[in-house]
Each structure stands twice: as C-alpha cells, then as structure tokens.
Scaffold this motif. Sequence first.
Motif, mmCIF file in Angstrom:
data_model
loop_
_atom_site.group_PDB
_atom_site.id
_atom_site.type_symbol
_atom_site.label_atom_id
_atom_site.label_comp_id
_atom_site.label_asym_id
_atom_site.label_seq_id
_atom_site.Cartn_x
_atom_site.Cartn_y
_atom_site.Cartn_z
ATOM 1 N N LEU A 36 0.749 -1.000 0.000
ATOM 2 C CA LEU A 36 0.095 0.110 -0.065
ATOM 3 C C LEU A 36 0.777 1.308 0.144
ATOM 4 N N LEU A 37 1.971 1.189 0.747
ATOM 5 C CA LEU A 37 2.865 2.209 0.966
ATOM 6 C C LEU A 37 3.497 2.483 -0.753
ATOM 7 N N VAL A 38 3.863 1.326 -1.576
ATOM 8 C CA VAL A 38 4.539 1.615 -2.708
ATOM 9 C C VAL A 38 3.332 2.287 -3.754
ATOM 10 N N SER A 39 2.230 1.935 -3.103
ATOM 11 C CA SER A 39 1.227 2.058 -4.162
ATOM 12 C C SER A 39 1.074 3.889 -4.110
ATOM 13 N N LEU A 40 0.915 4.416 -2.795
ATOM 14 C CA LEU A 40 0.865 5.709 -2.359
ATOM 15 C C LEU A 40 1.986 6.398 -3.026
ATOM 16 N N LEU A 41 3.125 5.958 -3.012
ATOM 17 C CA LEU A 41 4.304 6.468 -3.220
ATOM 18 C C LEU A 41 4.265 6.763 -5.011
ATOM 19 N N SER A 42 4.151 5.646 -5.738
ATOM 20 C CA SER A 42 4.106 5.578 -6.945
ATOM 21 C C SER A 42 2.753 6.505 -7.639
ATOM 22 N N GLY A 43 1.721 6.510 -6.872
ATOM 23 C CA GLY A 43 0.705 7.337 -7.211
ATOM 24 C C GLY A 43 0.965 8.845 -7.147
ATOM 25 N N THR A 44 1.380 9.155 -5.910
ATOM 26 C CA THR A 44 2.024 10.512 -5.705
ATOM 27 C C THR A 44 2.809 10.797 -6.836
ATOM 28 N N LEU A 45 3.928 10.173 -7.062
ATOM 29 C CA LEU A 45 4.892 10.400 -8.132
ATOM 30 C C LEU A 45 4.369 10.776 -9.218
ATOM 31 N N ALA A 46 3.279 9.900 -9.882
ATOM 32 C CA ALA A 46 2.467 10.123 -11.035
ATOM 33 C C ALA A 46 2.071 11.505 -11.107
ATOM 34 N N VAL A 47 1.092 11.798 -10.026
ATOM 35 C CA VAL A 47 0.304 12.876 -9.825
ATOM 36 C C VAL A 47 1.582 14.228 -9.991
ATOM 37 N N TYR A 48 2.525 14.177 -9.135
ATOM 38 C CA TYR A 48 3.762 15.254 -9.072
ATOM 39 C C TYR A 48 4.124 15.364 -10.472
ATOM 40 N N LEU A 49 4.465 14.250 -11.330
ATOM 41 C CA LEU A 49 5.069 14.354 -12.515
ATOM 42 C C LEU A 49 3.952 15.399 -13.633
ATOM 43 N N ARG A 50 2.727 14.782 -13.315
ATOM 44 C CA ARG A 50 1.839 15.242 -14.249
ATOM 45 C C ARG A 50 1.632 16.825 -14.001
ATOM 46 N N ILE A 51 1.624 17.215 -12.692
ATOM 47 C CA ILE A 51 1.337 18.623 -12.332
ATOM 48 C C ILE A 51 2.552 19.558 -12.816
ATOM 49 N N PHE A 52 3.596 19.076 -12.286
ATOM 50 C CA PHE A 52 4.908 19.859 -12.173
ATOM 51 C C PHE A 52 5.869 19.634 -13.439
ATOM 52 N N HIS A 53 5.658 18.644 -13.943
ATOM 53 C CA HIS A 53 6.763 18.476 -15.313
ATOM 54 C C HIS A 53 5.933 18.130 -16.528
#
Length: 322
Positions: free
Chosen positions: A247-264
């Motif tokens: 679940l932690l891995v899921s949260l991290l990769s989800g957050t990373l995806a959103v971060y990449l989408r918004i900021f990059h």
Amino acid sequence: MSRSPIVLSVIIPVYNEVDNLDPLHQALITVLEEQNKPYEIILVDDGSTDGSREKLAQIAKSNKNFKVVNFLRNYGQTAALMAGIEKAQGEILIPMDADLQNDPKDIPRLLQKLDEGFDVVSGWRKDRQDKTITRTIPSMIANKIISKISGLVLHDYGCTLKVYRRDVIKGVRLYGEMHRFIPIYAKWQGAQVTEIPVSHNPRIHGISKYGLNRIFKVILDLIVVWFMENYFTKPIYLFGSFGLFFLLVSLLSGTLAVYLRIFHNISFISTPMPLAAVMSFMVGIVAILLGLVAEMVVRTYYESQRLNIYTVRETLNIDEPT
Ligand code: UDP
Ligand code: MG
C-alpha cells in the motif's frame, strides 16, 4: 495412574525392505537387550509390496516386543514415523531407518548423551555413505539453511536416527517431509537439543526411495517451518506487513505520477507509475485480506482443539482439574 513399564521405543518406517528386516531385528535385539530396560520395537509397514509385511508378521510371531503397524497403502516416511510415535509407549523414542544405513550400535551412545541432561540427541552422519552430488551436497546446503532459519544449529537434520524424551514431542503433528524438523519443534517447546556423530553405512539390500525431487519438498517445508516459527499464532503480522508495504508503494508511485503530471507536465500514460500504483494497491489489499483469513483459520485451529498458544512446563501449588 499406572505408568507404562516400557522405557525404550524404537520406531522404524518400512517400505520395501524385505531383505533388511532379519538382520535389522537381530542387530536391534543384541543392542537393546544389553540396555537392560524394557523395550519395544515398532515397525510401521508403509504399504510395502515386496513381502516385507509377511516378513514382519513372521518376526512378530517370534518376538512379542516386536510390534507392527500395517498401513493400507504407501503414505510416506513421515506418516509412518508419526504412526509409530503415536503407538509408542516408551519414555524414550528412537526413530531409525529400516535399511541398516543407521547402525543400532550407536543407540547406547545416543542414550548416554541423553542422560547428560538433554531432551533430544540427534544423529549426525559425519561420514555419510550416499551419492555425493545428488544427496550429500544438497543436504549439506539444506542443513546450513535450516540451521540459519530455525536458530537450531545441527549438521544433519536428515538423519533419522535420533533419540527423544517422549514429553518434548508429545502432541507433535507431522506433515510432508516434516520429520526432519522434529528437533526444531522440540526446541520451540523448550527442549535441550544436541547432536553426536553416528556411523552411516551404504545400503546393501533394496534401493533408496528418494531422488532429487525431495529437495523441493524440503525447501517448501522449510518455508512452512519458518512461518510457523515466527507467525503461526499471528499470521496477520506477516500478511499485514506485506500488505502495508505494498500500500505504501502504491501511495508513493501514485503521488509520483501526480507530481510528474502537475509539475513536469508528464502524462499519466507515459510513465509506469499509475500502473504500479494500481497493481501494488491491489496486492496490498489482497495480502491484508488473506491475513485476515489466515487469522480465522489459526483461531479455528486452536479453539476447535482447545489448544493453547503456550506450553507449561510445570505448575506449583495449582491443582489441575482432572
Ligand atoms: N520409507 C518409508 N516410506 C516411504 C519411503 C521410505 O517408510 O515412502 C522408509 C524406508 O523403508 C527406510 C526409511 O524410510 O526405512 C528411509 O528411506 P531411504 O533409505 O529410502 O532414504 P535414504 O536413506 O535414501 O534417504
Ligand atoms: Mg537409507
């Protein structure tokens, strides 16, 4: 309460060993008579098809200390040992092979060691007479791994010849190729376990019943032992940690995806992150649910048999209800 007069119970699984039975019987009688203690020899015929059963019946007629259990079919060495342990009345249990690869002459030395205050003395085939590549080397590696995982360091788990005080394996239930792990089980119960070298002879009559495929069974049994040792009473801790990790891995990769989408401004579908998030979320949830199922199974196991998750050595001034 009347105590059984039998002290030594030798337990021997037999599967197609017809030519070994007479010499085995003779060798055992010689050694056991010298011990001067009431004894029994329990032979469990594991569905032999070579006349072993008839041979056993013939010997049993001439010697009433020679007891026989006949299985309906071949259930395997572990089941045969288990049946022998169940029938045994002695205070000391001595399992060994029927093929004379173990030497009955080692029994007195094992018993002496037991008298020094041990509960289990395991035989160590220091000079093992089996094929080096397919048997001796894999077993050496297996013994190292089992010692590491179980915390009980023995050179030779696979040697059938061992001696046990009955109390420490009372109630032991064996599955698969599990008989080699009895000393581990005994140690969990608080037993003092040690080993001494025993002799090992090449097989003269009959053939070995095992090939390389036993290695896989032993590895899988080892996983079970590791699980039982660490998590049997609390499976949710194992499944749950695994689940939470994912679940932690899921949260991290989800957050990373959103971060990449918004900021990059990197699209969701151009990285594996969303997929990783979904996959690990599912794995995590399923692991936790499995853990809950395992909890229910374990509780059913204990409560249906009214078992305790502990074993009491003794109590003082407490009257046990009879
Ligand atoms: N055995 C048994 N049931 C089986 C296989 C083996 O009771 O399905 C017995 C066999 O007769 C012998 C002991 O288990 O007394 C050990 O078997 P074996 O000598 O073939 O094993 P190895 O010494 O080659 O490891
Ligand atoms: Mg053998």
